[in-house]
Design a protein around this motif. Structure first.
Motif, PDB file in Angstrom:
ATOM      1  N   THR A  50       0.192  -1.526   0.289  1.00 23.06           N
ATOM      2  CA  THR A  50       0.207   0.092  -0.409  1.00 23.06           C
ATOM      3  C   THR A  50       1.119   1.273  -0.260  1.00 23.06           C
ATOM      4  N   ILE A  51       0.221   2.618   0.200  1.00 23.86           N
ATOM      5  CA  ILE A  51       0.768   3.120  -0.764  1.00 23.86           C
ATOM      6  C   ILE A  51       0.483   4.333   0.885  1.00 23.86           C
ATOM      7  N   PRO A  52       0.360   5.206   1.439  1.00 25.73           N
ATOM      8  CA  PRO A  52       1.815   5.831   1.358  1.00 25.73           C
ATOM      9  C   PRO A  52       2.783   5.492   1.639  1.00 25.73           C
ATOM     10  N   ALA A  53       4.695   5.047   2.082  1.00 25.38           N
ATOM     11  CA  ALA A  53       5.596   4.471   2.691  1.00 25.38           C
ATOM     12  C   ALA A  53       6.700   5.602   3.143  1.00 25.38           C
ATOM     13  N   LEU A  54       7.064   5.453   3.613  1.00 19.45           N
ATOM     14  CA  LEU A  54       7.939   6.657   4.487  1.00 19.45           C
ATOM     15  C   LEU A  54       9.217   5.565   4.948  1.00 19.45           C
ATOM     16  N   LYS A  55      10.011   5.690   4.034  1.00 19.08           N
ATOM     17  CA  LYS A  55      11.954   5.144   5.036  1.00 19.08           C
ATOM     18  C   LYS A  55      12.474   6.099   5.447  1.00 19.08           C
ATOM     19  N   ASP A  56      13.357   5.697   6.543  1.00 19.67           N
ATOM     20  CA  ASP A  56      14.057   6.512   7.339  1.00 19.67           C
ATOM     21  C   ASP A  56      15.312   5.712   7.722  1.00 19.67           C
ATOM     22  N   GLY A  57      16.552   6.208   6.901  1.00 16.43           N
ATOM     23  CA  GLY A  57      17.673   5.013   6.763  1.00 16.43           C
ATOM     24  C   GLY A  57      17.116   4.330   6.727  1.00 16.43           C
ATOM     25  N   ASP A  58      17.292   2.751   7.762  1.00 16.60           N
ATOM     26  CA  ASP A  58      16.975   1.623   7.563  1.00 16.60           C
ATOM     27  C   ASP A  58      15.103   1.640   8.080  1.00 16.60           C
ATOM     28  N   PHE A  59      14.617   2.251   8.737  1.00 16.68           N
ATOM     29  CA  PHE A  59      13.251   2.491   9.358  1.00 16.68           C
ATOM     30  C   PHE A  59      12.061   2.948   7.335  1.00 16.68           C
ATOM     31  N   VAL A  60      11.460   1.480   7.900  1.00 22.18           N
ATOM     32  CA  VAL A  60      10.050   1.690   6.967  1.00 22.18           C
ATOM     33  C   VAL A  60       8.542   2.182   8.037  1.00 22.18           C
ATOM     34  N   LEU A  61       8.273   2.978   7.601  1.00 24.19           N
ATOM     35  CA  LEU A  61       6.862   2.847   7.935  1.00 24.19           C
ATOM     36  C   LEU A  61       5.834   3.422   6.877  1.00 24.19           C
ATOM     37  N   ALA A  62       4.654   2.725   7.132  1.00 28.59           N
ATOM     38  CA  ALA A  62       3.233   2.488   6.117  1.00 28.59           C
ATOM     39  C   ALA A  62       2.302   3.428   7.140  1.00 28.59           C
ATOM     40  N   GLU A  63       1.257   4.080   5.945  1.00 29.62           N
ATOM     41  CA  GLU A  63       0.007   4.845   6.182  1.00 29.62           C
ATOM     42  C   GLU A  63       0.433   6.240   6.933  1.00 29.62           C
ATOM     43  N   SER A  64      -0.342   7.146   6.426  1.00 31.55           N
ATOM     44  CA  SER A  64      -0.537   8.103   6.251  1.00 31.55           C
ATOM     45  C   SER A  64      -0.130   8.861   7.392  1.00 31.55           C
ATOM     46  N   LEU A  65      -1.302   8.533   8.282  1.00 31.15           N
ATOM     47  CA  LEU A  65      -1.583   8.989   9.941  1.00 31.15           C
ATOM     48  C   LEU A  65      -0.182   8.882  10.822  1.00 31.15           C
ATOM     49  N   ALA A  66       0.224   7.336  10.497  1.00 30.34           N
ATOM     50  CA  ALA A  66       1.272   7.088  10.860  1.00 30.34           C
ATOM     51  C   ALA A  66       2.312   7.790  11.203  1.00 30.34           C
ATOM     52  N   ILE A  67       2.782   7.831   9.536  1.00 29.80           N
ATOM     53  CA  ILE A  67       3.753   8.705   8.904  1.00 29.80           C
ATOM     54  C   ILE A  67       3.429  10.162   9.366  1.00 29.80           C
ATOM     55  N   ASN A  68       2.469  10.788   8.799  1.00 24.28           N
ATOM     56  CA  ASN A  68       2.134  12.292   9.615  1.00 24.28           C
ATOM     57  C   ASN A  68       2.485  12.380  11.251  1.00 24.28           C
ATOM     58  N   LEU A  69       2.575  11.398  11.491  1.00 27.66           N
ATOM     59  CA  LEU A  69       2.496  11.930  13.535  1.00 27.66           C
ATOM     60  C   LEU A  69       3.969  11.309  13.827  1.00 27.66           C
ATOM     61  N   TYR A  70       4.517  10.365  12.910  1.00 32.76           N
ATOM     62  CA  TYR A  70       6.109   9.949  12.950  1.00 32.76           C
ATOM     63  C   TYR A  70       6.946  10.841  13.227  1.00 32.76           C
ATOM     64  N   LEU A  71       6.943  11.996  11.860  1.00 31.46           N
ATOM     65  CA  LEU A  71       7.551  13.227  11.859  1.00 31.46           C
ATOM     66  C   LEU A  71       6.805  14.182  11.829  1.00 31.46           C
ATOM     67  N   ALA A  72       5.596  14.369  13.067  1.00 35.85           N
ATOM     68  CA  ALA A  72       5.080  15.527  13.830  1.00 35.85           C
ATOM     69  C   ALA A  72       5.674  15.376  14.932  1.00 35.85           C
ATOM     70  N   GLY A  73       6.399  14.091  15.451  1.00 33.21           N
ATOM     71  CA  GLY A  73       6.882  13.806  16.630  1.00 33.21           C
ATOM     72  C   GLY A  73       8.471  14.665  16.389  1.00 33.21           C
ATOM     73  N   ARG A  74       9.184  14.646  15.420  1.00 35.82           N
ATOM     74  CA  ARG A  74      10.629  15.129  15.600  1.00 35.82           C
ATOM     75  C   ARG A  74      10.282  16.426  15.167  1.00 35.82           C
ATOM     76  N   GLU A  75       9.511  17.680  15.471  1.00 32.35           N
ATOM     77  CA  GLU A  75       9.091  18.974  15.158  1.00 32.35           C
ATOM     78  C   GLU A  75       8.435  19.087  16.941  1.00 32.35           C
ATOM     79  N   PRO A  76       9.761  19.454  17.430  1.00 33.76           N
ATOM     80  CA  PRO A  76       8.590  20.479  18.507  1.00 33.76           C
ATOM     81  C   PRO A  76       7.585  21.201  18.070  1.00 33.76           C
ATOM     82  N   ARG A  77       7.291  21.855  17.600  1.00 37.48           N
ATOM     83  CA  ARG A  77       6.190  22.942  17.878  1.00 37.48           C
ATOM     84  C   ARG A  77       5.007  22.108  17.096  1.00 37.48           C
ATOM     85  N   LEU A  78       5.085  20.829  16.779  1.00 37.61           N
ATOM     86  CA  LEU A  78       4.010  19.977  16.169  1.00 37.61           C
ATOM     87  C   LEU A  78       3.790  18.913  17.117  1.00 37.61           C
TER      88      LEU A  78
END
Length: 96
Positions: A50-78
């Protein structure tokens, strides 16, 4: 560098938008939703096909909401530090 897989004509757009808003460096692999389940290279990355998928180094994550929450967790403002505020952020994310 982040790699984002999926077409803009899918929920991948959410992930691309988030990455752009956060001004992250990423590579976009525009993979069509109708072909992702038959692409052997992609299935090796995301066995669900399925799409989308995110690859961050060796880490792979699918599902748009999970990916966006992962990215938000990297940003203190979000992403709030307080557990109750995190729960509220999750509540509204799941609701949306």
């Amino acid at each position: 560098m982040l790699e984002i897989y999926g077409t803009v004509h899918s929920r991948t757009l959410r992930v691309l938008w988030m990455a752009c808003e956060l001004e992250l460096d990423f590579v976009h692999h525009p993979l069509d939703w109708q072909r992702c389940g038959q692409d052997a290279d992609y299935l090796a990355l995301n066995p669900a096909g399925t799409i989308p998928a995110l690859k961050d180094g060796d880490f792979v994550l699918a599902e748009s909401l999970a990916i966006n929450l992962y990215l938000a967790g990297r940003e203190p403002r979000l992403w709030p530090q307080d557990e109750q505020r995190q729960a509220l952020a999750l509540q509204w994310s799941f609701w949306a």
